[in-house]
Structures are given as C-alpha cells and as structure tokens.
Design an enzyme around this catalytic site. Structure first.
Site, short mmCIF file in Angstrom:
data_model
loop_
_atom_site.label_atom_id
_atom_site.label_comp_id
_atom_site.label_asym_id
_atom_site.label_seq_id
_atom_site.Cartn_x
_atom_site.Cartn_y
_atom_site.Cartn_z
CB CYS A 162 8.37 34.81 -38.06
SG CYS A 162 8.16 35.79 -39.56
CG HIS A 205 2.24 35.21 -38.20
ND1 HIS A 205 3.10 34.97 -37.14
CD2 HIS A 205 3.05 35.34 -39.29
CE1 HIS A 205 4.35 34.95 -37.57
NE2 HIS A 205 4.36 35.16 -38.89
CD GLU A 206 1.32 34.57 -42.86
OE1 GLU A 206 2.08 35.30 -43.52
OE2 GLU A 206 1.72 33.71 -42.06
CG HIS A 209 4.50 39.06 -42.03
ND1 HIS A 209 5.70 39.47 -41.47
CD2 HIS A 209 4.41 37.73 -41.76
CE1 HIS A 209 6.29 38.44 -40.88
NE2 HIS A 209 5.53 37.37 -41.03
C1 N9Y Z 1 5.43 31.47 -41.43
C2 N9Y Z 1 4.97 31.02 -40.04
C3 N9Y Z 1 3.53 31.42 -39.81
C4 N9Y Z 1 2.91 30.87 -38.51
C5 N9Y Z 1 3.65 31.18 -37.24
C6 N9Y Z 1 2.61 31.18 -36.14
C7 N9Y Z 1 1.27 31.35 -36.79
C8 N9Y Z 1 1.52 31.44 -38.27
C9 N9Y Z 1 5.19 29.52 -39.97
C10 N9Y Z 1 8.31 29.50 -38.10
C11 N9Y Z 1 8.64 28.04 -38.12
C12 N9Y Z 1 7.44 27.19 -38.03
C13 N9Y Z 1 6.41 27.58 -39.04
C14 N9Y Z 1 5.14 26.80 -38.77
C15 N9Y Z 1 4.03 24.75 -39.51
C16 N9Y Z 1 3.03 24.67 -38.55
C17 N9Y Z 1 2.08 23.67 -38.65
C18 N9Y Z 1 2.15 22.78 -39.66
C19 N9Y Z 1 3.16 22.91 -40.58
C20 N9Y Z 1 4.58 33.60 -42.14
N1 N9Y Z 1 5.51 32.89 -41.53
N2 N9Y Z 1 6.15 29.02 -39.12
N3 N9Y Z 1 6.92 29.85 -38.33
N4 N9Y Z 1 5.03 25.69 -39.53
N5 N9Y Z 1 4.06 23.88 -40.50
O1 N9Y Z 1 6.50 33.53 -40.93
O2 N9Y Z 1 4.54 28.80 -40.66
O3 N9Y Z 1 4.35 27.17 -37.95
O4 N9Y Z 1 4.49 34.80 -42.03
NI NI Z 2 5.90 35.42 -40.36
#
Ligand code: N9Y
Ligand code: NI
Length: 235
Positions: A162, A205-206, A209
């Site tokens: 996250c 996940h969203e 939140h």
């Molecule tokens: C952003 C989160 C949301 C995802 C986490 C798991 C499912 C949804 C997020 C932390 C670092 C990595 C990043 C990620 C990514 C993945 C694929 C392609 C490009 C929203 N958040 N991440 N979590 N990146 N980028 O906290 O995107 O998965 O609430």
């Molecule tokens: Ni998140």
C-alpha cells in the site's frame, strides 16, 4: 501555498521537559509532518499535482475513517480531485516521470490516502497483454459499491502492499475473485462493471480504504501464508 521550496521531510520534534512527577505514562505522538499540497488555480479551478508527500501513512487516523459519500452533481473540486488522482497513477506508471517525481508505482489511489475522507478512488490497471496498450481497467470511481461477488475467492501470490504503508507486511489477502460494482464516473454517469482476478482485487483494496480498512487487517496473523482449499492464487 508557500512556494513549495525544499520539498517535504521537515519533521517537527516535540521536546518537553517534564519532571518525573508529571511524566505521562503514555505519550500519544501523532505529528502531521506532511507539507500542504501546492495548489494552483487555473480558470478558477484549484488543482495540484499529487506526489508521495501528499500521501498520508499508516497511523494517520483518516485512514481508519469511513469516508463520506460525495454529493451530486459532482462539484468542480471533486471532479478535479479525481483528475489529479488519475494523473498521479499515470505519472507513477511512467518510468521517466516516476523517477523524476520519486513516485512509487501504483494501480490505485483512494481519496482518504490524501487525507480527504470522501468516497473517491482512481484505478489504473495496465493491460496484462503487451500487444494491447488499452488498460484492463481505468476510471475514477465516485461512491463505488460492490453489488455482488463470486463465492470463489482469490489473493495475490505476492501478498499486497500500500502506498500508505512504508513496510512489507507479508501474507495472503483473501478477497472475492469476481465482483460487480456500481459507481459514478467523472461525468456523473452511473456505471456497472464486472471485474475479475487482479482488477477485482485492486478495486477491493481501494473500496477498503473508503471503509477505513487496511490490507493487513485481512492477513492471518499466526499463519500469514496459510490458505484454505479452493482459493485462486494470482500470479
Ligand atoms: C496502491 C497499491 C494498490 C494495490 C496493492 C495491491 C492491490 C492494489 C499499489 C504498494 C507498492 C506497489 C503498488 C503496486 C503496481 C502494480 C502493478 C503494476 C504497476 C492504493 N494503494 N501498490 N502498493 N504497483 N504498479 O495503496 O498500487 O501494486 O490504495
Ligand atoms: Ni492502499
């Protein structure tokens, strides 16, 4: 905005001299170390480029609130916020911009992560097919609702992270494998969409939140990588 010089990272230190007699048993230290977003005004609309400094981190109580529904017709401010959130995701997935702006790549962002307790989230799930540039799912969701979901459950093999959590929390986060959601888009048009697998996990996940739920609330503390039978592990 104060010109934005120097960037974030200015943490205030609280130092209090207390005699033993009055030393508190518990010190609650929640210090807002964020700098304010640098807003700019274009044609009467307040906008701002979102960066990592705008994202609040775990411990901030806003992440534990149930966010408020947005009223319709959407205000210009709520529309602009949605655009800014989507721009953040686009920048974060652009290797050049992400490097320049120091962004962690993200596939989703929820308004509470910006300390804004509203039911707004942007989702940008890139295509899994390198031949196809169209994202698998891309929209700003206002007041999203899960209308129905599969009995089948799924989780990411790598666990979840996250942008509001600066540490690794290992473990499976079991979610619905498929969901049907309704939401209002930026045009105020009601949408109904069926999502599966990775995109369904991102949207859950969203929506979590928006309800004050963090991904690690779902992780089995004693046995983070134990799964009951029949759960789809993605990737
Ligand atoms: C952003 C989160 C949301 C995802 C986490 C798991 C499912 C949804 C997020 C932390 C670092 C990595 C990043 C990620 C990514 C993945 C694929 C392609 C490009 C929203 N958040 N991440 N979590 N990146 N980028 O906290 O995107 O998965 O609430
Ligand atoms: Ni998140």
């Amino acid at each position: 905005g104060g010109g934005g010089g120097g960037g974030g990272g200015v943490k205030k230190k609280l130092s209090l001299k207390l005699s033993n007699a009055v030393r508190p048993l518990v010190v609650v230290h929640f210090i807002r170390s964020q700098r304010a977003r640098n807003f700019y005004i274009v044609g009467g609309i307040t906008s701002s480029m979102i960066t990592m400094d705008d994202i609040i981190r775990e411990g901030n109580p806003t992440l534990r609130e149930v966010a408020k529904e947005v009223p319709f017709p959407l205000s210009e401010a709520d529309i602009q916020l949605g655009k800014d959130m989507m721009e953040f995701l686009e920048n974060s997935q652009d290797p050049v911009k992400a490097e320049e702006l120091n962004l962690r790549g993200g596939v989703g962002l929820a308004a509470p992560q910006l300390d804004i307790s509203k039911r707004i989230t942007a989702v940008l799930v890139p295509s899994s097919d390198p031949e196809n540039p169209e994202p698998e799912f891309k929209d700003v969701l206002y007041n999203p609702k899960i209308l129905s979901h599969s009995v089948q459950e799924a989780c990411l093999g790598e666990g979840e992270g996250c942008l509001s959590v600066d540490r690794e929390v290992p473990g499976y986060v079991v979610r619905h494998a498929r969901i049907t959601i309704s939401y209002y888009d930026m045009q105020g048009k009601k949408q109904k969409v069926r999502l599966k697998n990775y995109a369904a996990i991102v949207v859950q996940h969203e929506i979590d939140h928006l309800n004050g739920v963090m991904f690690y609330d779902h992780i089995n503390e004693k046995n983070p990588f134990s799964l009951k039978g029949g759960i789809l592990v993605i990737d």
